[in-house]
Scaffold this active site. Structure first.
Site, PDB file in Angstrom:
ATOM      1  N   ASP A 102       0.966  -1.064   0.014  1.00 52.38           N
ATOM      2  CA  ASP A 102       0.192  -0.075   0.182  1.00 52.38           C
ATOM      3  C   ASP A 102       0.969   1.078  -0.036  1.00 52.38           C
ATOM      4  O   ASP A 102       2.043   0.972   0.275  1.00 52.38           O
ATOM      5  CB  ASP A 102      -0.939  -0.083   1.369  1.00 52.38           C
ATOM      6  CG  ASP A 102      -1.633   1.318   1.411  1.00 52.38           C
ATOM      7  OD1 ASP A 102      -2.507   1.556   0.407  1.00 52.38           O
ATOM      8  OD2 ASP A 102      -1.817   1.741   2.521  1.00 52.38           O
ATOM      9  N   ASP A 129      -0.030   5.064   0.997  1.00 49.95           N
ATOM     10  CA  ASP A 129       0.024   5.940   2.180  1.00 49.95           C
ATOM     11  C   ASP A 129      -0.103   5.273   3.570  1.00 49.95           C
ATOM     12  O   ASP A 129      -1.034   4.243   3.711  1.00 49.95           O
ATOM     13  CB  ASP A 129      -1.577   6.830   2.134  1.00 49.95           C
ATOM     14  CG  ASP A 129      -1.394   7.715   0.840  1.00 49.95           C
ATOM     15  OD1 ASP A 129      -0.198   8.108   0.572  1.00 49.95           O
ATOM     16  OD2 ASP A 129      -2.523   8.153   0.447  1.00 49.95           O
TER      17      ASP A 129
END
Length: 186
Positions: A10, A12
């Site tokens: 991922d 953020d």
């Protein structure tokens, strides 16, 4: 077909600091210390690293595609400077009510990565800071890894409610997981 093991990250909260107000510009995209170096170490050890990130700020009008491209250019440059590279960066530009198949927790971004790279994510890893990251990974056959950075600390408290994530490993950050992974394959 590339036979290197696949690791999907991922963005953020894993690679950069997260914000409840959204990361909206290249100036707001601030790397988590050690994250670029961790990606480089994975690449040097023979792994292929991709990114799967929900970016609903596009649909919400918080930032433009040019802003997102600038953030990804900065992210890529930092990883390249450390000696690594991203095999692919996949993002979902949709909002939560857009009924797309790419917004995590659905596995559409991971399937996009599989198609682009010509590999299967099954048996690889999905590293995220939220339950939905891990759910997307598990749906595509990935081993789930939760980091405590970003929204990770709050997600750790929720893990027990998700029996499909019972095998999730929890680490302080991406760098500490990479340390453990690379030590385990020596």
């Amino acid at each position: 077909m590339d036979s290197r093991p696949l690791i999907i990250l991922d963005r953020d909260g894993v690679l950069n600091l997260d914000s409840d107000a959204y990361v909206k510009s290249v100036d707001e995209w601030i790397p988590i210390p050690g994250s670029a170096e961790a990606v480089a170490r994975l690449c040097k050890a023979g792994y292929q690293v991709a990114v799967a990130t929900n970016q609903s700020g596009l649909a919400r009008g918080y930032f433009s595609q040019a802003d997102l491209d600038a953030m990804h250019t900065k992210m890529t440059a930092l990883v390249n400077a450390a000696g690594g590279e991203f095999a692919h960066i996949a993002w979902c530009p949709h909002g939560p009510d857009d009924s797309c198949d790419c917004r995590k927790p659905l596995p559409g971004l991971i399937h996009q990565i599989e198609r682009v790279l010509g590999v299967s994510a099954a048996g690889g890893w999905m590293v995220g800071d939220s339950i939905r990251d891990l759910e997307a990974g598990v749906a595509a056959g990935c081993k789930p890894v939760l980091v405590r950075t970003g929204k990770g600390e709050a997600s750790v408290a929720k893990l027990a409610r998700y029996p499909q994530l019972a095998t999730a490993e929890v680490y302080n950050d991406l760098a500490s997981w990479v340390d453990q992974l690379l030590e385990s394959v020596k």
